[in-house]
Design an enzyme around this catalytic site. Structure first.
Site, PDB file in Angstrom:
ATOM      1  N   GLU A   1       5.740  -3.536   0.698  1.00 51.32           N
ATOM      2  CA  GLU A   1       5.707  -3.179  -0.721  1.00 51.32           C
ATOM      3  C   GLU A   1       4.906  -1.888  -0.835  1.00 51.32           C
ATOM      4  O   GLU A   1       3.675  -1.904  -0.840  1.00 51.32           O
ATOM      5  CB  GLU A   1       5.036  -4.293  -1.548  1.00 51.32           C
ATOM      6  CG  GLU A   1       5.770  -5.611  -1.534  1.00 51.32           C
ATOM      7  CD  GLU A   1       7.044  -5.593  -2.348  1.00 51.32           C
ATOM      8  OE1 GLU A   1       7.337  -4.545  -2.964  1.00 51.32           O
ATOM      9  OE2 GLU A   1       7.747  -6.615  -2.358  1.00 51.32           O
TER      10      GLU A   1
ATOM     11  N   GLY B   1       2.617   1.850   5.241  1.00 50.43           N
ATOM     12  CA  GLY B   1       3.752   0.975   5.505  1.00 50.43           C
ATOM     13  C   GLY B   1       4.598   1.451   6.668  1.00 50.43           C
ATOM     14  O   GLY B   1       5.124   0.640   7.452  1.00 50.43           O
TER      15      GLY B   1
ATOM     16  N   GLY C   1       0.817  -1.202   0.000  1.00 49.67           N
ATOM     17  CA  GLY C   1       0.000   0.000   0.000  1.00 49.67           C
ATOM     18  C   GLY C   1       0.848   1.248   0.000  1.00 49.67           C
ATOM     19  O   GLY C   1       1.978   1.258  -0.506  1.00 49.67           O
ATOM     20  N   SER C   2       0.333   2.294   0.601  1.00 49.99           N
ATOM     21  CA  SER C   2       1.019   3.587   0.602  1.00 49.99           C
ATOM     22  C   SER C   2       2.208   3.588   1.555  1.00 49.99           C
ATOM     23  O   SER C   2       2.286   2.770   2.486  1.00 49.99           O
ATOM     24  CB  SER C   2       0.043   4.692   1.014  1.00 49.99           C
ATOM     25  OG  SER C   2      -0.306   4.552   2.385  1.00 49.99           O
TER      26      SER C   2
ATOM     27  N   CYS D   1       1.468   0.607  -8.449  1.00 55.55           N
ATOM     28  CA  CYS D   1       2.679   1.066  -7.769  1.00 55.55           C
ATOM     29  C   CYS D   1       3.831   1.164  -8.758  1.00 55.55           C
ATOM     30  O   CYS D   1       4.799   1.900  -8.525  1.00 55.55           O
ATOM     31  CB  CYS D   1       3.035   0.148  -6.611  1.00 55.55           C
ATOM     32  SG  CYS D   1       3.190  -1.584  -7.068  1.00 55.55           S
TER      33      CYS D   1
END
Length: 513
Positions: free
Chosen positions: A266, A249, A244-245, A300
């Protein structure tokens, strides 16, 4: 195609109803507030998914832990056989699952089906891996001893996934975790709950047919505050894999580290393509278009920046603007659509705010940047992809905006281009288009791209499952999918066996009594 009609057609085949339980621990339940799922395609409600209360979460984590304790004793190749059957079941449901991904995310149908194909591919990869969980035999300095390294199942793996790849990321983690002997506990994005329920229902059927506890693939639907925070803090989960963002994270990493757990992160990307003076421009154009416009810029690995040699800047930009004008925007279920809607109104607001910020910096809008409304765009989530002449140092360019905005800038020397490429906080994916072998090799060298993914003459998105996927810096440093990423899901053990009648100590230490 009509959203409601497609939903009514595929839901029964995927085991879905209008109202669905969103928590699974060998059985389905969930007493939390239901998620009302709107399709971004037309704004219609396509279903409801109940969420987990704190009691539901605790029950699910406990069931996953018990399932792990039995699953870890199953031989690796037997675990691989279950994952192979999961891959076969996904093959049988590829078309329906692909349509469901499109309904929930707004991806065009080929991308929805492509994501399901990623799930199938990782199941195939994991099946082969189940016979290759190799350790090492290590030379020992002590006579009559044998030293070795072996890998054991780790435990229950928490999986937090994002809306843009609502099923592939789960499979990257769960297929590898399963063959490694782990159970999984999945918290999907609350923006895409139906695909999660559908996938776990498929996994449940496979497990029951295989005679194993289906709680090895557990599910807890809910938001970050009520489920995500609890999952990250849970000592029963030795590993949390979060996609995610960067903001998300950072929080997950802090919470997991505080309890000495492991996190596999990630996170965001701010990916650039360097286009050199020797580049094949037709090839570069195709890569840029898919990288920047595919998934409406909500990958992403989406291409965010173009760094083009000054000698071809005018030519490339003219061609890009013309190509952008040809992009068919509309219902992603229609065969001729190339770009669907953004996921929600917050994403649209981020899109418009980023363009306004770029203008304030002095950026020149070359095309796009408009909201579309009325008729086929009635959901209010459709925009025209935007190209902006910009400078790398601008704060808005340094930030990842999850939308179809492409910033372009020029360079003179390759060293300058690489410095621009690396000059952002993120480090996920990168690419160079060149026909000069020296430029390509410099880009791939230690002084070249600082990203986890570096490509030559292909774009920044569309990674294959055979390579480890992930990035550096604020991208989090995690690696999923191929190569030796499986090691993150196991615990390493160094073991020494003394088969002599002596007890020599390492480093020649003498200790007598």
């Amino acid at each position: 195609m009509n959203v409601k009609k497609v939903a009514a057609e595929i839901f029964p085949r995927l085991g879905l109803k209008v109202h669905n339980r969103g928590v699974f621990a060998g059985e389905w339940f969930g007493a939390g507030t239901p998620i009302e799922k709107y399709s971004p395609i037309d704004g219609s409600v396509i279903g409801y998914v109940s969420t987990a209360t704190h009691t539901d979460y605790d029950r699910t984590a406990g069931a996953a832990q018990r399932a792990f304790q039995a699953w870890r004793d199953v031989p690796g190749p037997k675990r691989g056989e279950v994952v192979r059957r999961l891959g076969d079941a996904l093959r049988a449901h590829k078309c329906d699952l692909g349509k469901l991904v499109t309904l929930e995310t707004g991806k065009i149908l080929p991308e929805g089906e492509g994501e399901v194909q990623e799930m199938i591919d990782i199941c195939d990869f994991a099946t082969g891996l189940s016979r290759q969980l190799y350790g090492l035999t290590i030379a020992t300095e002590r006579p009559g001893h044998r030293m070795m390294e072996q890998w054991h199942p780790l435990g229950v793996v928490g999986i937090i996934s994002a809306f843009n790849f609502p099923v592939a990321v789960w499979s990257w983690n769960s297929a590898l975790a399963a063959v490694c002997g782990d159970a999984t506990l999945w918290k999907p994005s609350e923006k895409t709950p139906l695909t999660a329920v559908a996938c776990v229902k498929i996994a449940e059927r496979v497990c029951r047919e295989s005679g194993v506890d289906p709680a090895i693939f557990s599910l807890v639907s809910g938001d970050a505050a009520n489920v995500g925070e609890v999952l990250a803090a849970d000592h029963r989960l030795p590993l949390v894999s979060a996609t995610g963002s960067t903001r998300m994270g950072r929080r997950v990493g802090e919470v997991v580290a505080k309890r000495f757990g492991r996190s596999l992160l990630e996170l965001g990307g701010n990916n650039a393509i360097i286009v050199t003076h020797s580049a094949d421009l037709k090839l570069a154009m195709r890569a840029i278009l898919f990288g920047a416009v595919g998934t409406a810029g909500q990958r992403c690995t989406s291409t965010r920046r173009i760094i083009v040699h000054e000698s071809i800047e005018t030519k490339l930009l003219k061609a890009l603007v013309e190509a952008y004008k040809q992009v068919k925007i509309g219902n992603p279920l229609d065969a001729d659509t190339l770009m669907g809607p953004l996921i929600d109104f917050a994403a649209v607001e981020n899109f418009t705010n980023a363009i306004a910020a770029a203008r304030k910096h002095g950026g020149r809008i070359l095309c796009g940047g408009k909201r579309l409304s009325g008729g086929a765009y009635a959901s209010g989530l459709y925009v025209t992809p935007c190209i902006i002449e910009a400078e790398n140092a601008w704060s808005i360019v340094q930030h990842e905006t999850f939308a179809p905005i492409l910033y372009v800038m020029s360079y003179r020397t390759l060293d300058e281009a690489i410095a621009l490429q690396n000059g952002v906080p993120q480090g996920l994916s990168s690419a160079i288009f060149t026909n000069d072998v020296r430029e390509a090799e410099v880009f791939l060298a230690s002084r070249g791209s600082d990203c986890g993914i570096a490509n030559v003459n292909i774009g920044t998105s569309g990674a294959e499952i055979g390579g480890a996927f992930g990035g550096e810096k604020e991208t989090g440093g995690g690696r999923e999918s191929g190569s030796d990423a499986w090691k993150a899901y196991m615990r390493r053990q160094t073991a020494t066996v003394n088969y002599s009648k002596e007890l020599p100590l390492a480093q020649g230490i003498k200790f007598g009594v």
